[in-house]
Write a protein that holds these residues in place. Structure first.
Motif: not given
Length: 286
Positions: A164-170
């Motif tokens: 879920a945290l890695r979905s913040l990459d954008p």
């Protein structure tokens, strides 16, 4: 407190991290509670055993170990003074008299040698600057033939909170936050690295079993997102961002977590190595 070599951890856990864990102790226990039964089963604590709980935090596992040890005892060790204050208060409130706590750096703390029958840890062993030295110090505290049952974070890709945290990459780079071998919670995520460290420290018959369990991160996606972003990893990612970007991050993370909502709770899967072994007749420093 005795000697400390993990000074950065000492600062963190007696600062924001320690305060955060005190304020959110029940939430962290709800996240990790489903690991308790596998951990205690592997520890095979017997009536009369003396148990060492490494990185004991608020003492939940120390209290469980003390209850299982009966006429024995459990000692929790942790770097964090505020978390240990909570552990002592909750232990006294529960009427448990065979559990105690000491503030110390388990990598170098002068634990009584050849004393404990078993050492346990629920995700309290991943932050040592020198894991082999830390495990050797724990080995010296165990009697010959003493047992270990230690949980370390494993398989970053299998942890849904990290996904879920890695979905913040954008919006912001999460980088190598979950890379095995890097400093932090995934330092022992590589199985061979974890087994080798314990073997080098003098443990025999070391085994690593992958354990997956679900924990409750909040009542809904918004609550879980807020919690993730105020915990250590999330707070690190938000550092230096303006309020507008922080709000955008919160919205994206909330939407990423929404599919996990289930009947008034938000469960996420975590994974760990359950590391077991026994102390040999001699430790590396003997």
């Amino acid at each position: 407190m005795h000697e400390v070599v993990n000074t950065a951890q000492l600062k963190a856990w007696n600062g924001y991290e320690g305060t955060h864990w005190v304020h959110h102790q029940d939430r962290w226990n709800a996240i990790n509670a489903n690991f308790d039964l596998p951990l205690l089963d592997a520890a095979a604590i017997q009536d009369g055993d003396r148990v060492l709980d490494v990185g004991c935090g608020g003492g939940a596992t120390t209290r469980l170990a003390a209850a299982t040890a009966g006429r024995g005892s459990a000692l929790g060790i942790d770097l964090s003074a505020p978390v240990l204050e909570l552990a002592r208060a909750r232990t006294a409130g529960a009427g448990i008299t065979n559990a105690s706590f000491v503030q110390g750096d388990a990598q170098v703390h002068a634990l009584d040698a050849d004393t404990f029958d078993v050492a346990i840890s629920r995700f309290g062993i991943m932050f040592f600057a020198d894991p082999v030295a830390a495990f050797a110090n724990i080995a010296r505290a165990l009697r010959p033939g003493g047992r270990i049952a230690l949980l370390a974070a494993a398989e970053p890709a299998e942890n849904e909170w990290l996904t879920a945290l890695r979905s913040l990459d954008p919006l912001l780079p999460t980088g190598d936050f979950g890379t095995p071998g890097s400093p932090g919670m995934f330092s022992l995520a590589d199985r061979d690295t974890a087994v080798s460290a314990l073997t080098s420290a003098g443990f025999l018959h070391v085994q690593a079993e992958c354990i997956r369990a679900y924990g409750i991160w909040g009542r809904n996606a918004a609550e879980a997102a807020a919690f993730l972003l105020c915990s250590g990893p999330g707070r690190h990612l938000l550092a230096g961002l303006g309020p507008g970007i922080q709000e955008s991050v919160r919205e994206v993370l909330t939407e990423q977590l929404r599919p996990y909502e289930n009947a008034g709770a938000l469960p996420l899967r975590s994974t760990g190595w359950l590391l077991t072994g026994t102390r040999g007749e001699r430790t590396p420093s003997d």
